[in-house]
Motif scaffolding. Structure first.
Motif, short mmCIF file in Angstrom:
data_model
loop_
_atom_site.label_atom_id
_atom_site.label_comp_id
_atom_site.label_asym_id
_atom_site.label_seq_id
_atom_site.Cartn_x
_atom_site.Cartn_y
_atom_site.Cartn_z
N GLU A 40 -5.39 5.04 7.58
CA GLU A 40 -5.85 3.62 8.27
C GLU A 40 -4.80 2.24 7.92
OE1 GLU A 40 -10.58 3.96 9.05
OE2 GLU A 40 -9.91 2.32 7.61
N VAL A 41 -4.77 1.62 8.70
CA VAL A 41 -3.84 0.24 8.26
C VAL A 41 -4.68 -0.77 8.37
CG1 VAL A 41 -2.02 -1.06 9.06
CG2 VAL A 41 -2.01 1.47 9.48
N ILE A 42 -4.97 -1.55 7.43
CA ILE A 42 -5.77 -2.64 7.08
C ILE A 42 -5.08 -3.82 7.30
CG2 ILE A 42 -7.46 -3.71 5.46
CD1 ILE A 42 -7.45 -1.16 3.94
N LEU A 58 7.91 -2.67 12.31
CA LEU A 58 7.89 -3.07 10.70
C LEU A 58 7.55 -2.05 9.96
CD1 LEU A 58 6.04 -6.65 11.05
CD2 LEU A 58 8.37 -6.02 11.18
N LEU A 59 6.55 -1.15 10.40
CA LEU A 59 6.11 0.01 9.64
C LEU A 59 7.20 0.98 9.43
CD1 LEU A 59 2.43 0.79 10.60
CD2 LEU A 59 3.40 -0.69 8.75
N ILE A 110 6.15 5.04 5.87
CA ILE A 110 4.75 5.37 6.07
C ILE A 110 4.53 6.68 5.31
CG2 ILE A 110 2.87 5.91 7.31
CD1 ILE A 110 4.11 4.37 9.70
N LYS A 111 3.96 6.46 4.07
CA LYS A 111 3.54 7.91 3.49
C LYS A 111 2.75 8.62 4.22
CE LYS A 111 4.66 5.98 -1.12
NZ LYS A 111 5.89 6.63 -1.30
N GLY A 155 0.80 -1.19 -0.03
CA GLY A 155 0.15 -0.06 -0.21
C GLY A 155 0.91 1.34 -0.06
N LEU A 156 0.46 2.35 1.01
CA LEU A 156 1.08 3.47 0.90
C LEU A 156 2.51 3.33 1.65
CD1 LEU A 156 -2.04 5.77 0.91
CD2 LEU A 156 -0.57 5.20 -1.13
#
Length: 352
Positions: free
Chosen positions: A134-136, A122-123, A128-129, A60-61
């Motif tokens: 939200e994080v899914i 981990l992120l 993280i942009k 994702g982003l």
């Protein structure tokens, strides 16, 4: 640490396919729930995969999409936190009027130590942009949509600020042992202070997004619906309500006059439990119980010595207050799906 159990009860079964069973909460005598008595809450049959082939992907982003093996995750700095996990439908059977769903009594919850890696760790590796909201999270847990028979994975999201909280972890151990398969082996998301639906088992994939997630278990299920015939004023289930349960004596127990120990637990999704009050006369008068110690994410055990010499029938009540000033109400917030029951707990006893 193992449970000391009176009369050796077992978990109460609500369904077998999927498997849903509750902890014998009235008879757990220690502060930590063993895996043997940990409650089971499932929407589908158990998924099938192997530890060796288990990978966690993050996409994702992010700046760098990454794929992590369990070996990779175990090499990262870890932390251990004590957390109470509570099904959002815990105590559903107590609602009046009755609501549909598994009729949980007081045992749709358990308590123990989870060890794993902060999701933030981990992120930070993936990046993280700035537009992420939200994080899914997606599980290996899979079923079908009742109306369309289309595949339906168990997926939910967290707002970014909750996802990157240092104590939101990806756990691989429970009480110093690998997480049991039925409780999310090999990797389970643990979200302290939120109801258990957020702590996704068998975690498979994480995706960062710039808009709200619209999955079934986010916008249809695990939502408070205050009205019987429409969806007006609905809002999502998130943080645990302040709550307490009387463990001993049990409802409709017959006791003898003299000194009686009333014991139980209390917990909250905000702050910590600051006070538990006990009434032995149906709520006319209240006295403070003795709390063992403050817990930010776990339950706190409490006790109260009741001296009674007059025979008859009595209603015992417990009422918890947390550090944010939230107090258990006399009546629950009724909602169509039966989530978040937290009215003052009560048991009736007879003194002979």
């Amino acid at each position: 640490m193992s449970d000391s159990i009176k009369s050796n009860p077992t978990r109460k079964t609500h369904s077998l396919t999927p498997e849903n069973k509750e902890t014998p909460i009235s008879f757990v005598q220690t502060d930590v729930t063993s895996a043997k008595f940990f409650y089971l809450r499932n929407h589908f049959s158990y998924p099938s995969f192997t530890y060796q082939n288990h990978w966690l992907s993050i996409s994702g982003l992010v700046d760098i999409p990454m794929l992590f093996s369990m070996q990779d995750i175990r090499k990262l700095p870890s932390k251990k936190i004590k957390v109470v996990l509570e099904c959002a439908g815990n105590k559903r059977s107590l609602f009046q009027p009755k609501v549909f769903g598994e009729q949980w009594e007081k045992g749709g919850m358990s308590h123990g130590y989870w060890k794993g890696v902060s999701l933030l760790t981990l992120l930070q590796m993936t990046g993280i942009k700035k537009e992420v909201k939200e994080v899914i999270f997606e599980s290996h847990d899979m079923g079908t949509q009742p109306s369309t028979d289309q595949p339906l994975p168990y997926s939910r999201s967290l707002p970014l600020n909750k996802a990157i909280h240092p104590d939101t972890i990806l756990a691989y151990e429970y009480n110093n042992e690998p997480i049991p398969y039925k409780h999310g082996f090999p990797l389970r998301l643990i979200v302290p202070n939120w109801y258990g639906m957020a702590s996704i088992k068998w975690l498979k994939h994480i995706k960062l997004a710039d808009k709200e997630f619209g999955g079934h278990f986010q916008t249809k299920d695990y939502v408070f619906y205050p009205h019987v015939n429409n969806d007006n004023d609905s809002f999502p289930v998130t943080v645990q309500n302040v709550n307490s349960s009387i463990q001993q004596p049990t409802d409709l127990q017959i006791l003898s006059t003299g000194k009686i120990q009333i014991t139980g637990i209390a917990w909250t999704g905000k702050g910590y439990i600051s006070k538990v009050e006990i009434s032995t006369d149906g709520g006319i008068t209240w006295s403070n119980a003795l709390l063992k110690k403050k817990e930010s994410y776990g339950w706190v055990s409490w006790s109260f010595e009741w001296v009674v010499w007059q025979t008859g029938e009595y209603t015992l009540l417990s009422k918890a207050t947390d550090s944010h000033g939230r107090v258990q109400p006399e009546s629950p917030f009724w909602n169509r799906k039966g989530y978040g029951y937290n009215a003052t707990d009560r048991v009736s006893v007879k003194i002979e």
